[in-house]
Structures are given as C-alpha cells and as structure tokens.
Design a protein around this motif. Structure first.
Motif, PDB file in Angstrom:
ATOM      1  N   GLY A 111     -51.217 -33.922  72.427  1.00 35.78           N
ATOM      2  CA  GLY A 111     -51.379 -32.822  73.495  1.00 35.78           C
ATOM      3  C   GLY A 111     -50.124 -31.788  73.418  1.00 35.78           C
ATOM      4  N   PRO A 112     -50.084 -30.724  74.053  1.00 36.11           N
ATOM      5  CA  PRO A 112     -48.880 -29.726  74.131  1.00 36.11           C
ATOM      6  C   PRO A 112     -47.446 -30.289  74.589  1.00 36.11           C
ATOM      7  CG  PRO A 112     -51.047 -28.813  74.975  1.00 36.11           C
ATOM      8  CD  PRO A 112     -51.188 -30.201  74.998  1.00 36.11           C
ATOM      9  N   ASP A 113     -47.494 -31.067  76.065  1.00 36.03           N
ATOM     10  CA  ASP A 113     -46.493 -31.442  76.308  1.00 36.03           C
ATOM     11  C   ASP A 113     -45.862 -32.737  75.218  1.00 36.03           C
ATOM     12  OD1 ASP A 113     -46.432 -30.114  78.441  1.00 36.03           O
ATOM     13  OD2 ASP A 113     -47.461 -31.644  79.768  1.00 36.03           O
ATOM     14  N   GLY A 114     -46.831 -33.701  74.919  1.00 32.88           N
ATOM     15  CA  GLY A 114     -46.295 -34.565  73.856  1.00 32.88           C
ATOM     16  C   GLY A 114     -45.654 -33.983  72.467  1.00 32.88           C
ATOM     17  N   PHE A 115     -46.240 -32.810  72.361  1.00 32.01           N
ATOM     18  CA  PHE A 115     -45.983 -32.190  71.032  1.00 32.01           C
ATOM     19  C   PHE A 115     -44.492 -31.529  71.230  1.00 32.01           C
ATOM     20  CE2 PHE A 115     -45.509 -27.992  68.739  1.00 32.01           C
ATOM     21  CZ  PHE A 115     -45.674 -28.401  67.454  1.00 32.01           C
ATOM     22  N   VAL A 116     -44.297 -31.041  72.328  1.00 27.44           N
ATOM     23  CA  VAL A 116     -42.981 -30.773  72.605  1.00 27.44           C
ATOM     24  C   VAL A 116     -41.875 -31.534  72.558  1.00 27.44           C
ATOM     25  CG1 VAL A 116     -41.550 -29.384  74.609  1.00 27.44           C
ATOM     26  CG2 VAL A 116     -43.763 -28.514  73.910  1.00 27.44           C
ATOM     27  N   ARG A 117     -42.295 -32.469  73.169  1.00 21.93           N
ATOM     28  CA  ARG A 117     -41.194 -33.902  73.181  1.00 21.93           C
ATOM     29  C   ARG A 117     -40.879 -34.434  71.836  1.00 21.93           C
ATOM     30  NH1 ARG A 117     -44.602 -35.471  77.773  1.00 21.93           N
ATOM     31  NH2 ARG A 117     -45.726 -36.706  76.438  1.00 21.93           N
ATOM     32  N   GLN A 118     -41.924 -34.273  71.027  1.00 23.01           N
ATOM     33  CA  GLN A 118     -41.403 -34.704  69.709  1.00 23.01           C
ATOM     34  C   GLN A 118     -40.878 -33.500  68.966  1.00 23.01           C
ATOM     35  OE1 GLN A 118     -45.932 -35.065  68.071  1.00 23.01           O
ATOM     36  NE2 GLN A 118     -45.681 -37.125  68.374  1.00 23.01           N
TER      37      GLN A 118
END
Length: 226
Positions: free
Chosen positions: A141-148
C-alpha cells in the motif's frame, strides 16, 4: 513493494526448515525494522536471507546482534548508502503520493511504472509475474511504500561492516539488475571473507521470482554448508 510472497518459491522448496519472513514495510527506518525482525526471530543463531530492502535490514541486524547470524544470504541488495540522485527520486515519489492521494488507481500506476526496472526485459510482458508484483505492491500500500522509501533513504553505509562478517555468506544477483546493479554485489562479495558469489544470467532485480529454481539451488547449497 514486496510482501512475504517474494519468498514463496524458496520456502516451499525448503519445507524441511523452519522459515519465517520478517515484515519490511511496518517502519520507516532500518533500525526499527531490524529490531522488529530480531524480536520475532527464533531464539539462538539463525540463517538470515535478505532480498533488496531486506539487505539493508540484515546489515542492521548484523550490527546489533552478529552472534545471532549463523549464515547470511544477500540477494539483489547493496551495502552502499542511498545515492543523492536516488534520494531525489524517492522524495519525488513520496511527494506525488502524499500530495495527490489519488487512491488505488494512482498507486497502481506508480507500481506498474516500476516493472521495466524490476525484471529482465524478457519478462516485462509476463502477465503472471506482473500480476503478482502488482498484488504485492497493493498489499504493501501507499503508506507502507512511503515507509519503505524512508527506510531506504536513511540507511547507513554498511561497507565498513563487510570485513567483520565471518559467517558463511551467499551473494546472489541478476546480471541485468537495474535496481542494485552487479557491481553492488561484487563489492559485497569482495569485502566479506567467507562469501560465495553467484550471478544469474538473463535475470533482473526480482531473482527469487524470475529464476526461483536457480535461487533455490544456490540457497540449498548455502544452508547445507552451515
């Protein structure tokens, strides 16, 4: 933009071993990801296999608890810190997601745009592989992608650590990897005393899914040597 399914072929082939996959999308730093991975790892020494972003986490695990790592496999990853131009690109993607908040369609478009960089040119039109990569991206997801992306940006330079790694180490890379190019793996293999390097021909970044049989053979030899 991967979940545990990136390891599915390997785990299925190594069913005589106890395998578990650490989450690499729940925190925005390699330090926090490493702490979470160590907290969920089995007690005592374990064999540590790391792919891509997972490699940055693996190096942090080695900094924190080298005595826990009985063997190390570094697949399509790098010991280098993020390059300034890479940081600029990551920040632009983060800004686009945060500002647009365009929902699933916008994130799907971003994930699809990555495909030509992730796989060998011969697999770009592989519908099954493309569908799996998109499905994994959606699960992150977008939020997980940003954290990565934040974790990748903030990772330390792990090259000084290489000389201190003493366990049996496999370094594996696709020859046509555009994300972590071959020279990244060559650098790790030359810096680690007990390293064996394997280069997969006609393979991009997604080695565990592009050439699972070759990765399974290499990892089976690696784990048997321990």
């Amino acid at each position: 933009m991967n979940d545990a399914r990136v390891w599915q072929p390997v785990i299925a082939a190594m069913n005589e071993h106890q395998c578990q996959v650490a989450d690499c999308s729940g925190h925005a730093s390699v330090a926090a990801l490493a702490a979470t991975a160590l907290a969920s790892a089995p007690p005592g020494p374990f064999a540590l296999a790391a792919f891509s972003l997972g490699g940055y986490v693996a190096f942090e695990i080695l900094r924190r608890a080298p005595e826990r790592v009985a063997a190390l496999a570094l697949i399509a990853t790098s010991a280098r810190p993020d390059l300034p131009e890479s940081i600029i690109g990551r920040e632009r993607m983060i800004a686009a997601l945060v500002n647009a908040r365009s929902g699933a369609a916008g994130f799907d478009a971003l994930a699809a745009a990555f495909l030509p960089r992730l796989v060998h040119a011969s697999r770009v039109n592989d519908a099954a592989l493309g569908d799996l990569l998109l499905s994994m991206a959606r699960s992150v997801g977008p939020d997980g992608f940003v954290r990565q992306q934040r974790a990748a940006i903030g990772r330390p330079d792990s090259r000084p650590l290489l000389k201190d790694i003493r366990c049996k180490t496999l370094v594996l890379c696709g020859r046509e990897d555009q994300v972590t190019p071959l020279d990244c793996s060559e650098e790790m293999a030359s810096g680690i005393r007990e390293a064996e390097m394997l280069v997969l021909e006609r393979c991009g970044h997604m080695a565990p899914l592009e050439q699972p049989d070759a990765v399974i053979r290499a990892m089976s030899r690696w784990i048997d040597a321990v």
